[in-house]
Design a protein around this motif. Structure first.
Motif, PDB file in Angstrom:
ATOM      1  N   SER A 178      -1.594   9.620   0.890  1.00  0.00           N
ATOM      2  CA  SER A 178      -1.088   9.273   2.214  1.00  0.00           C
ATOM      3  C   SER A 178       0.002   8.199   2.179  1.00  0.00           C
ATOM      4  CB  SER A 178      -2.238   8.787   3.102  1.00  0.00           C
ATOM      5  OG  SER A 178      -2.790   7.592   2.559  1.00  0.00           O
ATOM      6  N   SER A 179       0.339   7.707   0.998  1.00  0.00           N
ATOM      7  CA  SER A 179       1.352   6.651   0.937  1.00  0.00           C
ATOM      8  C   SER A 179       2.754   7.237   0.910  1.00  0.00           C
ATOM      9  CB  SER A 179       1.137   5.770  -0.297  1.00  0.00           C
ATOM     10  OG  SER A 179       1.468   6.480  -1.463  1.00  0.00           O
ATOM     11  N   HIS A 183       0.832  -1.205   0.000  1.00  0.00           N
ATOM     12  CA  HIS A 183       0.000   0.000   0.000  1.00  0.00           C
ATOM     13  C   HIS A 183       0.868   1.258   0.000  1.00  0.00           C
ATOM     14  CE1 HIS A 183      -3.255   2.731   1.021  1.00  0.00           C
ATOM     15  NE2 HIS A 183      -2.512   3.192   2.012  1.00  0.00           N
ATOM     16  N   GLU A 184       1.981   1.203   0.708  1.00  0.00           N
ATOM     17  CA  GLU A 184       2.871   2.369   0.784  1.00  0.00           C
ATOM     18  C   GLU A 184       3.693   2.561  -0.481  1.00  0.00           C
ATOM     19  OE1 GLU A 184       3.043   4.674   3.192  1.00  0.00           O
ATOM     20  OE2 GLU A 184       1.341   3.662   4.130  1.00  0.00           O
ATOM     21  N   ARG A 194       4.930   6.508  -1.276  1.00  0.00           N
ATOM     22  CA  ARG A 194       5.205   6.842  -2.680  1.00  0.00           C
ATOM     23  C   ARG A 194       4.726   8.252  -3.002  1.00  0.00           C
ATOM     24  NH1 ARG A 194       6.544   4.562  -7.723  1.00  0.00           N
ATOM     25  NH2 ARG A 194       6.622   6.367  -9.058  1.00  0.00           N
ATOM     26  N   ASN A 209      -1.649   6.623  -4.041  1.00  0.00           N
ATOM     27  CA  ASN A 209      -3.079   6.492  -3.768  1.00  0.00           C
ATOM     28  C   ASN A 209      -3.630   7.873  -3.443  1.00  0.00           C
ATOM     29  OD1 ASN A 209      -2.172   6.867  -1.154  1.00  0.00           O
ATOM     30  ND2 ASN A 209      -2.406   4.741  -0.573  1.00  0.00           N
TER      31      ASN A 209
END
Length: 109
Positions: free
Chosen positions: A90-91, A82-83, A93, A87
């Motif tokens: 909030s990630s 997810h990180e 990335r 997205n």
């Protein structure tokens, strides 16, 4: 019945001693013959304990089974994944992309 030694009680003792030695030898051979099977059974038991997990015992903490541990690993992997993808902002990335954009304005190519 004839007495080979000439002493009836001695013949009985020798007969029982011979039977005891024969029985002991047979049990010893049986014990050695089944040693591999007993070792394999112990290894299978260890594998099953590892697969299903063990409960707490006095002085020994319990261990979760393989499926429980795999479920935990999958959840951790999903959180890391997810990180790694952009997205809603909030990630990790997304944060790296924002920092990259800011530094690009500071030092244009």
């Amino acid at each position: 019945m004839s007495d080979p030694t000439g002493a009836g009680h001695l013949d009985d003792v020798l007969l029982w001693a011979g039977a005891l030695v024969t029985l002991s030898a047979a049990l010893g051979l049986l014990w050695r013959a089944t040693r591999g099977t007993r070792r394999l059974a112990a290894k299978v038991e260890d594998f099953v304990d590892d697969w299903t997990g063990t409960d707490d015992r006095p002085g020994v903490p319990g261990r979760p089974g393989v499926m429980t541990r795999l479920d935990k690993i999958e959840h951790k992997l999903a959180a890391v994944e997810h990180e790694l993808h952009p997205n809603s902002g909030s990630s990790l990335r997304d944060a790296v992309d924002r920092v990259d954009q800011r530094t690009a304005h500071l030092d244009p190519p």
